[in-house]
Motif scaffolding. Structure first.
Motif, PDB file in Angstrom:
ATOM      1  N   LEU A 295     -18.372-116.858   8.724  1.00  7.54           N
ATOM      2  CA  LEU A 295     -19.778-117.771   9.414  1.00  7.54           C
ATOM      3  C   LEU A 295     -20.488-115.870  10.017  1.00  7.54           C
ATOM      4  O   LEU A 295     -21.070-115.737  10.733  1.00  7.54           O
ATOM      5  CB  LEU A 295     -19.657-118.618  10.802  1.00  7.54           C
ATOM      6  N   GLU A 296     -19.139-115.399  11.134  1.00  8.73           N
ATOM      7  CA  GLU A 296     -19.878-114.143  11.691  1.00  8.73           C
ATOM      8  C   GLU A 296     -20.310-112.866  11.412  1.00  8.73           C
ATOM      9  O   GLU A 296     -21.066-112.660  11.209  1.00  8.73           O
ATOM     10  CB  GLU A 296     -18.033-113.688  12.487  1.00  8.73           C
ATOM     11  N   ASP A 297     -19.344-113.028  10.091  1.00  8.37           N
ATOM     12  CA  ASP A 297     -19.621-111.648   9.213  1.00  8.37           C
ATOM     13  C   ASP A 297     -19.123-111.866   7.703  1.00  8.37           C
ATOM     14  O   ASP A 297     -18.519-111.466   7.360  1.00  8.37           O
ATOM     15  CB  ASP A 297     -18.956-110.725  10.395  1.00  8.37           C
ATOM     16  N   PRO A 298     -20.225-112.727   6.938  1.00  4.61           N
ATOM     17  CA  PRO A 298     -19.731-113.355   6.390  1.00  4.61           C
ATOM     18  C   PRO A 298     -19.939-111.971   4.676  1.00  4.61           C
ATOM     19  O   PRO A 298     -18.517-112.035   3.704  1.00  4.61           O
ATOM     20  CB  PRO A 298     -20.617-113.823   5.289  1.00  4.61           C
ATOM     21  N   GLU A 299     -20.440-110.715   4.831  1.00  6.99           N
ATOM     22  CA  GLU A 299     -20.662-110.017   3.984  1.00  6.99           C
ATOM     23  C   GLU A 299     -19.400-108.726   3.730  1.00  6.99           C
ATOM     24  O   GLU A 299     -18.609-108.743   3.542  1.00  6.99           O
ATOM     25  CB  GLU A 299     -21.867-108.870   3.834  1.00  6.99           C
ATOM     26  N   GLY A 300     -18.862-108.804   5.424  1.00  2.00           N
ATOM     27  CA  GLY A 300     -17.783-107.846   5.536  1.00  2.00           C
ATOM     28  C   GLY A 300     -16.390-108.769   5.665  1.00  2.00           C
ATOM     29  O   GLY A 300     -15.774-107.846   4.772  1.00  2.00           O
ATOM     30  N   PHE A 301     -16.861-109.984   5.841  1.00  2.59           N
ATOM     31  CA  PHE A 301     -15.379-110.855   5.081  1.00  2.59           C
ATOM     32  C   PHE A 301     -14.717-110.777   4.164  1.00  2.59           C
ATOM     33  O   PHE A 301     -14.250-110.035   3.776  1.00  2.59           O
ATOM     34  CB  PHE A 301     -15.725-112.095   6.072  1.00  2.59           C
ATOM     35  N   LEU A 302     -15.812-110.949   3.363  1.00  3.78           N
ATOM     36  CA  LEU A 302     -15.996-110.657   1.651  1.00  3.78           C
ATOM     37  C   LEU A 302     -15.520-109.335   1.066  1.00  3.78           C
ATOM     38  O   LEU A 302     -14.130-109.510   0.119  1.00  3.78           O
ATOM     39  CB  LEU A 302     -16.990-111.344   0.665  1.00  3.78           C
ATOM     40  N   GLU A 303     -16.376-108.637   1.592  1.00  2.02           N
ATOM     41  CA  GLU A 303     -15.671-107.243   1.619  1.00  2.02           C
ATOM     42  C   GLU A 303     -14.086-107.174   1.825  1.00  2.02           C
ATOM     43  O   GLU A 303     -13.396-105.824   0.890  1.00  2.02           O
ATOM     44  CB  GLU A 303     -17.068-106.503   2.178  1.00  2.02           C
ATOM     45  N   ASN A 304     -14.121-106.685   3.230  1.00  3.54           N
ATOM     46  CA  ASN A 304     -12.124-106.510   3.504  1.00  3.54           C
ATOM     47  C   ASN A 304     -11.492-107.839   2.838  1.00  3.54           C
ATOM     48  O   ASN A 304     -10.105-107.463   3.057  1.00  3.54           O
ATOM     49  CB  ASN A 304     -12.008-106.505   4.879  1.00  3.54           C
ATOM     50  N   HIS A 305     -11.452-108.828   2.289  1.00  3.28           N
ATOM     51  CA  HIS A 305     -10.789-110.131   2.567  1.00  3.28           C
ATOM     52  C   HIS A 305     -11.042-110.881   1.111  1.00  3.28           C
ATOM     53  O   HIS A 305     -10.178-111.810   0.290  1.00  3.28           O
ATOM     54  CB  HIS A 305     -10.623-110.801   3.371  1.00  3.28           C
ATOM     55  N   ALA A 306     -11.564-110.077   0.089  1.00  3.16           N
ATOM     56  CA  ALA A 306     -12.028-111.039  -1.046  1.00  3.16           C
ATOM     57  C   ALA A 306     -10.764-110.963  -2.168  1.00  3.16           C
ATOM     58  O   ALA A 306     -10.619-111.722  -2.463  1.00  3.16           O
ATOM     59  CB  ALA A 306     -12.576-109.804  -1.830  1.00  3.16           C
ATOM     60  N   LEU A 307      -9.951-110.309  -1.712  1.00  2.00           N
ATOM     61  CA  LEU A 307      -8.729-110.160  -2.873  1.00  2.00           C
ATOM     62  C   LEU A 307      -6.873-110.835  -1.846  1.00  2.00           C
ATOM     63  O   LEU A 307      -5.922-111.238  -2.822  1.00  2.00           O
ATOM     64  CB  LEU A 307      -8.401-108.686  -2.974  1.00  2.00           C
ATOM     65  N   ARG A 308      -7.509-111.473  -0.578  1.00  3.58           N
ATOM     66  CA  ARG A 308      -6.216-112.025   0.223  1.00  3.58           C
ATOM     67  C   ARG A 308      -6.114-113.558  -1.484  1.00  3.58           C
ATOM     68  O   ARG A 308      -7.140-114.189  -1.123  1.00  3.58           O
ATOM     69  CB  ARG A 308      -7.050-112.524   1.024  1.00  3.58           C
ATOM     70  N   GLY A 309      -4.840-113.140  -0.849  1.00  2.00           N
ATOM     71  CA  GLY A 309      -4.662-114.208  -1.889  1.00  2.00           C
ATOM     72  C   GLY A 309      -3.901-114.095  -3.142  1.00  2.00           C
ATOM     73  O   GLY A 309      -3.216-115.195  -3.894  1.00  2.00           O
ATOM     74  N   LEU A 310      -3.743-112.983  -3.145  1.00  2.00           N
ATOM     75  CA  LEU A 310      -3.238-111.928  -5.092  1.00  2.00           C
ATOM     76  C   LEU A 310      -2.042-111.715  -4.037  1.00  2.00           C
ATOM     77  O   LEU A 310      -1.538-110.716  -3.326  1.00  2.00           O
ATOM     78  CB  LEU A 310      -4.496-111.110  -5.383  1.00  2.00           C
ATOM     79  N   ARG A 311      -1.041-111.933  -4.871  1.00  2.00           N
ATOM     80  CA  ARG A 311       0.339-110.973  -4.476  1.00  2.00           C
ATOM     81  C   ARG A 311       0.565-110.250  -5.019  1.00  2.00           C
ATOM     82  O   ARG A 311       1.003-109.051  -3.340  1.00  2.00           O
ATOM     83  CB  ARG A 311       1.595-111.545  -5.978  1.00  2.00           C
ATOM     84  N   GLU A 312      -0.427-109.049  -5.736  1.00  2.00           N
ATOM     85  CA  GLU A 312      -0.172-108.005  -6.151  1.00  2.00           C
ATOM     86  C   GLU A 312      -1.987-107.509  -6.514  1.00  2.00           C
ATOM     87  O   GLU A 312      -2.139-107.441  -8.194  1.00  2.00           O
ATOM     88  CB  GLU A 312       0.511-107.413  -7.549  1.00  2.00           C
ATOM     89  N   PRO A 313      -2.470-107.133  -5.312  1.00  2.32           N
ATOM     90  CA  PRO A 313      -3.751-106.938  -5.535  1.00  2.32           C
ATOM     91  C   PRO A 313      -4.528-105.499  -6.152  1.00  2.32           C
ATOM     92  O   PRO A 313      -5.659-105.636  -6.383  1.00  2.32           O
ATOM     93  CB  PRO A 313      -4.634-107.155  -4.008  1.00  2.32           C
TER      94      PRO A 313
END
Length: 267
Positions: free
Chosen positions: A138-156
């Motif tokens: 909510l605070e920064d949707p574009e920045g969050f998705l850019e920096n954390h889009a691959l969060r959840g993968l073991r080998e990004p």
């Protein structure tokens, strides 16, 4: 491309077979998790297409579906009721990832006779990180998705899984993703798991933080089994699709026997 109109909204789904009549094998409905769409089940659709009837949908406000994402799992289950009824999918095997698993749980509790099997991939009894994620989005949707889009993968750095997840997340509407995590933050199945009557397969990537909930889930769900997918985190269907598909295929193959042994009757 197939769409169905539900409540004035166009809902997209992918299926390798004509629905509504006779179709091969089991009907397997894949339900995606937060900030995603049906494309994350592409490997499962290819694997099961020749022998079963796999279906993967885009939830409201995701992928190619119109409308607004919902903020409560019970509301999502009501949406799923309409979808399954309209396409005449029951009896069905529900396969839900993350929040999609919570939606599948809610549906299976409401309609045990319509669900042949329940598969929960990376699904939590609660999602402890969801509220903070919703706030950060909510605070920064574009920045969050850019920096954390691959969060959840073991080998990004692995291109196949990383490209699939990055592409799906980049095309989601930010508000839909925020609503997803709000729904996940509200979810607490602690007192509800004992109501599940359906044969259930619980799957976690070996490095998924939620794997710590596996013992509690197994203890609460009467007819449950558990499988760990190696070399994966929160998206084993992306990271290790062949291993996950084998596990899921074994379960689907024996679901009729499991239902019989559980004393149930689907239909």
């Amino acid at each position: 491309m197939p769409h169905v109109n539900l409540g004035g909204e166009s809902v997209y789904y992918d299926s390798s077979h004509e629905l509504g009549g006779a179709s091969p094998g089991a009907r397997i409905l894949f339900i995606h998790g937060p900030g995603a769409d049906h494309r994350l089940f592409a490997d499962q659709m290819r694997f099961f297409g020749p022998s079963q009837t796999p279906v993967a949908l885009d939830l409201l406000g995701h992928g190619q579906s119109s409308g607004e994402a919902l903020e409560d799992v019970p509301d999502w289950a009501s949406f799923l009721e309409e979808f399954i009824d309209r396409l005449r999918l029951a009896p069905v095997v529900l396969v839900g990832h993350s929040l999609g698993g919570a939606i599948a749980i809610e549906y299976a509790i409401r309609h045990p006779r319509l669900v042949e099997g329940l598969v929960l991939i990376g699904t939590g009894i609660t999602f402890p990180w969801a509220a903070d994620t919703a706030a950060d989005l909510l605070e920064d949707p574009e920045g969050f998705l850019e920096n954390h889009a691959l969060r959840g993968l073991r080998e990004p750095h692995m291109p196949l899984s990383a490209d699939a997840l990055r592409s799906a997340r980049a095309e989601q509407r930010p508000m839909s993703t925020i609503r997803d995590f709000v729904a996940a933050a509200k979810w607490d199945a602690t007192s509800r798991l004992g109501s599940i009557q359906t044969p259930t397969l619980i799957i976690y990537g070996e490095d998924d933080p939620l794997v710590s909930q596996a013992r509690q889930m197994l203890g609460a769900i009467q007819h449950a089994s558990f499988d760990t997918i190696p070399l994966s985190r929160h998206f084993p269907h992306l990271e290790m699709p062949d291993i996950l598909n084998d596990s899921l295929n074994r379960f689907v193959t024996i679901v009729p026997d499991l239902t019989y042994m559980a004393g149930g009757e689907v239909g």
